[in-house]
Design a protein around this motif. Structure first.
Motif, PDB file in Angstrom:
ATOM      1  N   THR A 125     -16.867   2.370  -3.521  1.00 56.01           N
ATOM      2  CA  THR A 125     -16.171   0.987  -3.453  1.00 56.01           C
ATOM      3  C   THR A 125     -16.454   0.407  -2.127  1.00 56.01           C
ATOM      4  OG1 THR A 125     -14.027   1.776  -2.572  1.00 56.01           O
ATOM      5  CG2 THR A 125     -14.704   1.852  -5.147  1.00 56.01           C
ATOM      6  N   ILE A 126     -17.490   0.886  -1.317  1.00 54.48           N
ATOM      7  CA  ILE A 126     -17.662  -0.001   0.010  1.00 54.48           C
ATOM      8  C   ILE A 126     -18.069  -1.549  -0.251  1.00 54.48           C
ATOM      9  CG2 ILE A 126     -20.138   0.796   0.454  1.00 54.48           C
ATOM     10  CD1 ILE A 126     -19.161   1.251   3.288  1.00 54.48           C
ATOM     11  N   PHE A 127     -17.573  -2.025   0.732  1.00 51.12           N
ATOM     12  CA  PHE A 127     -18.258  -3.769   0.615  1.00 51.12           C
ATOM     13  C   PHE A 127     -19.446  -3.577   1.657  1.00 51.12           C
ATOM     14  CE2 PHE A 127     -18.886  -7.041   3.510  1.00 51.12           C
ATOM     15  CZ  PHE A 127     -18.809  -8.320   2.591  1.00 51.12           C
ATOM     16  N   PRO A 180     -15.534  -0.357   4.321  1.00 43.38           N
ATOM     17  CA  PRO A 180     -14.884   0.412   3.154  1.00 43.38           C
ATOM     18  C   PRO A 180     -13.645  -0.254   2.693  1.00 43.38           C
ATOM     19  CG  PRO A 180     -15.022   1.918   5.192  1.00 43.38           C
ATOM     20  CD  PRO A 180     -15.557   0.550   5.487  1.00 43.38           C
ATOM     21  N   ARG A 181     -13.490  -0.332   1.152  1.00 44.07           N
ATOM     22  CA  ARG A 181     -12.479  -0.792   0.773  1.00 44.07           C
ATOM     23  C   ARG A 181     -11.218   0.067   0.226  1.00 44.07           C
ATOM     24  NH1 ARG A 181     -16.658  -3.961  -2.012  1.00 44.07           N
ATOM     25  NH2 ARG A 181     -16.113  -6.308  -1.905  1.00 44.07           N
ATOM     26  N   LYS A 182     -11.517   1.335   0.333  1.00 45.96           N
ATOM     27  CA  LYS A 182     -10.585   2.355  -0.087  1.00 45.96           C
ATOM     28  C   LYS A 182     -10.544   3.487   0.955  1.00 45.96           C
ATOM     29  CE  LYS A 182     -10.439   1.253  -5.046  1.00 45.96           C
ATOM     30  NZ  LYS A 182     -10.374   1.894  -6.511  1.00 45.96           N
ATOM     31  N   ASP A 224       0.818  -1.101   0.018  1.00 45.24           N
ATOM     32  CA  ASP A 224      -0.019  -0.059   0.075  1.00 45.24           C
ATOM     33  C   ASP A 224       0.801   1.331   0.001  1.00 45.24           C
ATOM     34  OD1 ASP A 224      -2.579  -1.231   0.089  1.00 45.24           O
ATOM     35  OD2 ASP A 224      -2.127  -1.639   2.021  1.00 45.24           O
ATOM     36  N   SER A 235     -18.680   5.999   0.492  1.00 41.23           N
ATOM     37  CA  SER A 235     -17.545   5.463  -0.293  1.00 41.23           C
ATOM     38  C   SER A 235     -18.155   4.698  -1.294  1.00 41.23           C
ATOM     39  CB  SER A 235     -16.520   4.842   0.478  1.00 41.23           C
ATOM     40  OG  SER A 235     -15.315   4.232  -0.333  1.00 41.23           O
ATOM     41  N   SER A 248     -14.447  -8.075   8.615  1.00 42.14           N
ATOM     42  CA  SER A 248     -13.433  -7.210   9.149  1.00 42.14           C
ATOM     43  C   SER A 248     -13.585  -7.032  10.632  1.00 42.14           C
ATOM     44  CB  SER A 248     -13.484  -5.769   8.539  1.00 42.14           C
ATOM     45  OG  SER A 248     -12.674  -4.798   9.086  1.00 42.14           O
ATOM     46  N   GLU A 259      -8.981  -9.994  10.098  1.00 39.69           N
ATOM     47  CA  GLU A 259     -10.647 -10.260  10.152  1.00 39.69           C
ATOM     48  C   GLU A 259     -10.935 -11.325  11.539  1.00 39.69           C
ATOM     49  OE1 GLU A 259     -11.737 -10.389   5.402  1.00 39.69           O
ATOM     50  OE2 GLU A 259     -10.673 -12.085   6.143  1.00 39.69           O
ATOM     51  N   ASP A 317     -21.347  -8.452  -3.356  1.00 37.30           N
ATOM     52  CA  ASP A 317     -21.102  -8.620  -2.053  1.00 37.30           C
ATOM     53  C   ASP A 317     -21.749  -9.762  -1.296  1.00 37.30           C
ATOM     54  OD1 ASP A 317     -18.792  -7.096  -2.604  1.00 37.30           O
ATOM     55  OD2 ASP A 317     -19.574  -5.344  -1.638  1.00 37.30           O
TER      56      ASP A 317
END
Ligand SMILES: NC(=O)c1ccc[n+]([C@@H]2O[C@H](COP(=O)([O-])OP(=O)(O)OC[C@H]3O[C@@H](n4cnc5c(N)ncnc54)[C@H](O)[C@@H]3O)[C@@H](O)[C@H]2O)c1
Ligand SMILES: NC(=O)c1ccc[n+]([C@@H]2O[C@H](COP(=O)([O-])OP(=O)(O)OC[C@H]3O[C@@H](n4cnc5c(N)ncnc54)[C@H](O)[C@@H]3O)[C@@H](O)[C@H]2O)c1
Ligand SMILES: NC(=O)c1ccc[n+]([C@@H]2O[C@H](COP(=O)([O-])OP(=O)(O)OC[C@H]3O[C@@H](n4cnc5c(N)ncnc54)[C@H](O)[C@@H]3O)[C@@H](O)[C@H]2O)c1
Ligand SMILES: NC(=O)c1ccc[n+]([C@@H]2O[C@H](COP(=O)([O-])OP(=O)(O)OC[C@H]3O[C@@H](n4cnc5c(N)ncnc54)[C@H](O)[C@@H]3O)[C@@H](O)[C@H]2O)c1
Ligand SMILES: [Zn+2]
Ligand SMILES: [Zn+2]
Ligand SMILES: [Zn+2]
Ligand SMILES: [Zn+2]
Lengths: 354, 354, 354, 354
Positions: free
Chosen positions: C112-114, C95-97, B29, C110, C132, C30, C121
């Motif tokens: 791109t959130i999961f 959130p992914r990013k 990252d 966000s 997570s 996780e 998903d």
């Protein structure tokens, strides 16, 4: 109209008298009120004992009292929203000028505001009293006169909690369990605070706090270290409180407030202490703990009445003593001695009910 | 990849060395940066001179530097938004944990945050440096590397003005015309402040402030009374300022800030002073003058880049000295002596342009 | 670890299956959870019946479920705040990013959130599920698993009331008494609302609302005029509500919301309706009635847990049906038919308690 | 005092007359003004052409004009802050009652407010006019009468940008480059917006916008698709704007505003269109794009004067035409034809300067 108008007048430091005054005539925007219940405030006693609070100095005789409710008996010519017979709570601060503070909704900060029983403005501890109709609020039938009178201190609690940003799930530390600490407690709970810790020097006051809903009580001993107390608060809550409401004015409590409050949180300064205090300001600053003062209140009566009418806030237990207006001196003496919480003076001979 | 990686390392209080370190390998990252310009901050000098700032104590050698920009030379496997060759500004604080502060957008308050050149975290005063890609921001072509490096101090000014609520027509008092006072001035003006008064002990600093847009300069002499200074500020502005931004950390300036600020206004504490200060807190409290701290910044780089790219904020005059990285010790000495405003270290031998 | 992992999978529109899936292996950040209680949401049923919601289209088999709680059975190598055996509530959006929304605390936005059970998903309606760790929140002993699962819909209510600015003495109109309208009611009351009016087409739902604390219920008939309904609301409250929370998605309710809300107030749009609606926007605009949307929530689990633990919010009556995981299809059919309020699936064979 | 008081009176739809009226006598809280410059607003022309705006219907003759400045020639007995000879700008809205809106600082929402040239209240397009002294603001020497008159439309821009939350680095879309779009542009820039896109049907208006500081101009053709336009805006800015200020009232522009604005952003509705509009509200709601109306303004004159005095906002180019009061009908005709931007009527025969 009754000829008599028994009134509590402070003539000079230490010289409190009960005397007869003419019944006033309301102006076009005013109403004349037959007073029912008036609470005694620490500030009333302070003027009596010291003749001054900060820069406000008694220079001529002043009527005391500013926590009040009564019944409309005469209505000024321009008044539209009130009628004879209406039961009302009185907001004691009435702006005199339409300045920047009045225009932007923070009228409590208007430097020329009229305020009951703050020199040189007369208060309303009397049988008859006239007031700006716009600052008299009609009470619903299920709200008593005493609840109406208690809206004044309650408003300090509302303003404090609102400035502190109390909301759902907030954890709150309240320093001091006097009348102001206790109303702040009631309001914090009603705004959704999940846990409230309250402190005081006197266990009786904390017992009252517990009855009113405090989750934790902390008895403070003079000399307890501020950091130590902050740690105790954290231990009780399991984490530092989001918000601290300081209701003592004592320097060490301000220090405790700073050490205790969570990073990103808020300290509300309600208590009035000495002019200069020595505090770890940098500790608050680098953790972005905001410090916000409270000067009375603005825009609180309508929401207070809504809460009392809906039964969501119960202020009734705060009244621990009642005296007929004739015994005003004894009533003041009770407050001076710190007995109970709120002493009510009952101004209407024919109706001494709450 | 170059073998050499000249780096400015503080080994212990007073022991500053220029030494060669291995070029780091970026994680998935991260990006590896060829550093271009790094400003020297008062805190870098403070660690050098004193080995500590408050609770942050140097216990092992630490690379200095946190006001920086560079060029991407290697990209971690998971990085999507940056490419080799991108010119970037570096936000030096990178949260380590997803705690409550990170989740609610105040990540600067996260107690476990990584921060360049705050013990024990290494800074970026070197030829090669790796950093979290999410905290590297691409610079548009019309923003120079030095402007990119200056986003770090500028961010303190942005955060201060934002916390202070500076907006159209605000009048602002800034205490202290060091780098932080000056960036606060630039930002206050860009946010719409109508008039800014700035104070300092040294006329040269006030001259710079004037060039950067200050409306009034006030030269303070040690021993000037706080209430007296507050009065001078009011006289200059024709009214008390809405907002005071304290950028000295000096006790008497905090006092001045309190006396000077208009009722209902805000004081922002940016400067770091002694642990305990003696201040007229009640004066602020009864006028509902809020006191808000600043701890670095969050969410400032994008707006700073937008302002630099649009030419609305001109930070270029702040750079008064430049040194090639090899002369880092001389550069630090310049800052230590308080010469000029911002000293830039130029880390790329082949490109010493701004 | 059990070999079996019974899971509710939507293969295609109308094709809902209960099937065995491998027990997942948690990554370093996780935790693996043995699931306990998972509520069925209207959106789960909607994907089953229609294969899509707006732009989210089912293109491959997807596990359903996002209102869930369970017990930690395995902990990723980098996880510090959770241990095996901890009982946790699951925040389904991760959130992914680290984009601008994540940085400024509005991570729900966000792009791109999961999000559990939003294509593509997978959700958590299964016996074992990994998530997570940062978005699993430990439950205190006095909060049940089902309360933990209900934090998800409760969070929508929290976010709605927070965006609406519900506070002490607020009067609130809630359109729709489905699960989302009901949790908004609970939260509004806990935040200090003095009076809440709630509407629905079905009297049974309003009966439940009354039991949960609504002050007034208004049964709506299809075809009732929006202005007429607004008038009825005003009559019930004695004044227009400060805030309206729209929880139906129906066009006529949005119209009612606009006509009903007091000048200077707020409408919160929670319900999802058709793409284009015809509404009297100018009526809201010239009275400065703000219109604010709600997309799920952010930063709600901690305060929700605080409220449940302190007993200030009681969500238990919302659960009207329970099914063992094996009977998932019957459970979904119950929700599809609109029976009761919340159907809970009990994923742990050995513990089917609330 | 002059006997003559030439006044522009709208007697009925289409019946605009210049007639002589008695010079009014100021009440105790009022001042009498010798008017200097009065701008013609779209609403003045609208009343002339249509006899109504929304629910405000002309029922008896009404004096037009509400963008005005003049000189104090007589001072009411209770007025303290103004003197004969003071040059003042006039805030045309004066609350009549001390209701909840006045108390909380949003006096523009007070339903009984007096407002110049809104039926049935007379405006100030005349030689002499009396007004509440509290809503007359003294102009500094370096602010012209015409700038003073332009504070009225400028205030709409201030209120719009303030409600939109424009701040440092904001990107802004403004729909419509009429007087209101243009003042919003000026204010957005002064508040720190980094980039502003402005749209209009007419290239001349966009040319003016460019001169006033717009970064991008977008010429719209009737029939252009809203999503298409939103895409063009995004392309120009490189990202969706944070804030959209809608200044046309046209349905398709509201649609464009919704599609164009960034998630988490704000749309401000300034333009007044038809009662019902068909819009993709759900698109805004699920991206938490807030929609906030603007009804005139409150608390803007002091900050506007501060900005004009400091030279930070330049409204002078907005005045494209000037007519002596005697030629008022020709002046109105000019505005009706959409020529130029702002037409000024010069009410003082002896001083026709800006
Ligand atoms: N800001 C405002 O507008 C406003 C309005 C009303 C009252 N006040 C101030 O609020 C304060 C509280 O008012 P009150 O009427 O409740 O007064 P009070 O004196 O009845 O109550 C103060 C309480 O603080 C306790 N206390 C004292 N030292 C303490 C310590 N070190 N730790 C913990 N508790 C301690 C006392 O025992 C007492 O019970 C006063 O200073 C008053 O002047 C401010
Ligand atoms: N809060 C934060 O996140 C943050 C970030 C960076 C810097 N800081 C702090 O901000 C302060 C300013 O930083 P800087 O880099 O500009 O420092 P600096 O030392 O260069 O500037 C301080 C200025 O204040 C002036 N000053 C000193 N006493 C004064 C007085 N009595 N009246 C008026 N001016 C006086 C000095 O002459 C000097 O010009 C420092 O305390 C620093 O630690 C805080
Ligand atoms: N914004 C978000 O993040 C979010 C999250 C969850 C749910 N939602 C949405 O919230 C809405 C409510 O969810 P729910 O689970 O409670 O749904 P639901 O269908 O169970 O409840 C909706 C209720 O509205 C009632 N209703 C329908 N038309 C009505 C009318 N004209 N007047 C009054 N009441 C009427 C229905 O009878 C029903 O009881 C749905 O549109 C859902 O998609 C949004
Ligand atoms: N909310 C308030 O308090 C307030 C106050 C003043 C004015 N207004 C309203 O603001 C609006 C603007 O006022 P103004 O005086 O600038 O009016 P104006 O008519 O001079 O300007 C409107 C501009 O919008 C342009 N336009 C029309 N259709 C368009 C489209 N599809 N795309 C882009 N541009 C388009 C027009 O060409 C014109 O230049 C009016 O609706 C007015 O009623 C509201
Ligand atoms: Zn009191
Ligand atoms: Zn620094
Ligand atoms: Zn759901
Ligand atoms: Zn106008």
């Amino acid at each position: 109209m009754s000829q008599e108008n028994l009134t509590v007048v402070l003539h000079a430091q230490g010289d409190l008298r009960l005397e007869n005054r003419p019944v006033p005539e309301p102006g076009p925007d005013e109403v004349l009120l037959k007073m029912h219940s008036v609470g005694i405030c620490g500030s009333d006693v302070h003027y009596w004992q010291h003749g001054r609070i900060g820069d406000f100095v008694l220079k001529k005789p002043m009527v005391l009292g500013h926590e009040a409710s009564g019944r409309v008996v005469k209505v000024g010519s321009a008044v539209e929203h009130l009628n004879v017979g209406d039961r009302v709570a009185i907001e004691p601060g009435v702006p005199r000028k339409v300045d920047e503070y009045v225009k932007n909704g923070r009228y409590n900060l208007s430097p020329t505001i009229f305020f009951c029983a703050t020199p040189p403005d007369d208060g309303n501890l009397s049988q008859y009293y006239k007031h700006s109709a716009n600052f008299c609020y009609k009470l619903p039938d299920n709200v008593t006169y005493e609840e109406g009178a208690l809206i004044e201190p309650l408003s300090v609690g509302i303003h404090a909690c609102r400035r502190g940003g109390v909301t759902l799930g907030s954890t709150v530390l309240i320093c001091g369990a006097g009348p102001i600490g206790l109303v702040s407690l009631l309001v914090a709970k009603a705004m959704g605070a999940s846990k409230v810790v309250i402190t005081d020097l006197f266990p009786e006051r904390l017992t009252m706090a517990k009855e009113l809903g405090a989750d934790f009580q902390l008895t403070v001993k003079k000399g307890d270290g501020a950091q130590q107390l902050a740690k105790s608060v954290e231990d009780l809550l399991g984490a530092q409180p989001h918000i601290t409401i300081e209701c003592t004015g004592v320097e060490s409590c301000v220090q405790t407030a700073i050490y205790a409050t969570r990073s990103g949180g808020v300290i509300v300064l309600v208590g009035h202490g000495s002019e200069m205090v020595t505090v770890p300001l940098i500790n608050a600053a680098v953790r972005e703990v905001d410090i916000r003062g409270v000067f009375r209140y603005s825009n609180t009566w309508p929401m207070a009445i809504a809460m009392l009418a809906s039964g969501k806030v119960n202020v009734k237990p705060l009244v621990t003593h009642r005296f007929p207006l004739k015994q005003a001196i004894a009533a003041f003496e009770t407050t001076r001695q710190g007995l109970g919480i709120k002493v009510m003076l009952k101004c209407d001979q024919n109706d001494q009910d709450p």
